[in-house]
Design an enzyme around this catalytic site. Structure first.
Site, PDB file in Angstrom:
ATOM      1  N   TYR A   1      58.878  12.921  43.310  1.00 19.61           N
ATOM      2  CA  TYR A   1      58.117  11.730  42.906  1.00 19.61           C
ATOM      3  C   TYR A   1      57.548  11.954  41.508  1.00 19.61           C
ATOM      4  CZ  TYR A   1      58.150   9.557  47.549  1.00 19.61           C
ATOM      5  OH  TYR A   1      58.531   8.939  48.715  1.00 19.61           O
ATOM      6  N   GLU A   2      57.634  10.918  40.669  1.00 16.03           N
ATOM      7  CA  GLU A   2      57.178  11.027  39.288  1.00 16.03           C
ATOM      8  C   GLU A   2      56.148   9.962  38.922  1.00 16.03           C
ATOM      9  OE1 GLU A   2      60.594  11.322  36.719  1.00 16.03           O
ATOM     10  OE2 GLU A   2      61.506  12.923  37.923  1.00 16.03           O
TER      11      GLU A   2
END
Length: 305
Positions: free
Chosen positions: A154-155
């Site tokens: 996840y970014e």
């Protein structure tokens, strides 16, 4: 205090307070090679890649995302769907590549940068509901595809670091406890918001995370070998005790590229007993150059064993 009394005192202290005397051993050189695959739908297959029998080889399917697969995707609170090129990277193809290569394992990565025309956000409704949905949906996918592990990539976040840490930490805990996965990794990069989330996860659940796929290619293009070494030391401190893997991006758009000294840096780390593995983003792009640098990476890793 006499020498004999000092030894006795130290012995008694160790017996009474063993937890305070334990020191986590620093990870050593490894022959682990990992490659992300399937995100760009370039018709790349597992069989396209060169696999050196003297390395531990992990394919990482990119991505499983907890979003709907419709034309305008929206978050599903932990109900994951397959967003990689499943036509070319199917369950039968996973089984085939693993049966032909005893050193190959296959994982899936969660999240990624984007979905549809927008960012892929970590967006749980609550910790309990997200974890319940994630465990159920990912167990189904992992068992259907005969996978071995997960990677957390996840970014973008619509939740605070503690919520992220608790959701992901409990997910990894449950999947490992249930025997669904045998390893887990995280894929942070040098961004304040990203690091705040992953460092919170590491602080609470770092003992369950087997590898840190640090995205060194997210640093500026034209990174030098000395800068890279400094970055590596900084991130090894941030994820203290973790197996921080080095990395490059196939299209050369960021970080220290293979043409400009990546393998020099790897050799230096190996001489310091700090080369814990190499990973590449991504097979989809490397297909254009015949996986030249994948071959070089694996040869370097294999030579240390």
């Amino acid at each position: 205090m006499g020498l004999s009394k000092l030894f006795i005192a130290l012995f008694v202290f160790q017996v009474l307070f063993p937890c305070h005397m334990s020191i986590q051993a620093a990870p050593a050189n490894s022959n682990l090679f990992r490659e992300y695959i399937g995100a760009e739908f370039n018709n790349v297959r597992f069989t396209d890649l060169p696999i050196n029998s003297d390395v531990e080889f992990h394919f990482i399917l990119s991505f499983a995302i907890d979003y709907e697969t419709s034309g305008s995707p929206s978050p599903t609170n932990g109900k994951f769907n397959v967003f990689w090129d499943s036509d070319n990277l199917s369950p039968s193809q996973v089984s085939a590549i693993k049966s032909r290569n005893s050193n190959v394992k296959v994982a899936l990565s969660l999240g990624g940068d984007s979905v549809g025309d927008g960012y892929a956000y970590f967006h749980p409704s609550s910790v309990d509901s997200w974890v319940s949905n994630a465990v159920s949906s990912l167990t189904d996918i992992i068992q259907e595809y005969n996978l071995d592990g997960i990677d957390i990539d996840y970014e973008h976040f619509q939740a605070d670091p503690d919520t992220f840490a608790e959701c992901i930490g409990r997910l990894i805990t449950t999947l490992k406890k249930n025997g669904v996965i045998s390893f887990a990794s995280i894929a942070p990069f040098d961004d304040d918001d990203v690091q705040s989330h992953y460092k919170a996860l590491w602080k609470s659940y770092g003992n369950l995370i087997d590898y840190v796929n640090f995205q060194f290619y997210a640093y500026d293009q034209g990174t030098t070998v000395s800068q890279f070494m400094n970055y590596f030391n900084t991130q090894s401190s941030n994820y203290n005790g973790g197996k921080v893997l080095v990395s490059f991006i196939s299209d050369g758009s960021g970080g220290l590229s293979p043409q400009n000294g990546f393998f020099t840096a790897c050799s230096r780390l190996k001489s310091q007993n700090k080369l814990h593995g190499i990973f590449v983003w991504s097979a989809d792009d490397s297909k254009r150059n015949g996986f030249r640098y994948e071959k070089q990476s694996q040869a370097l890793l294999a030579s240390s064993h």
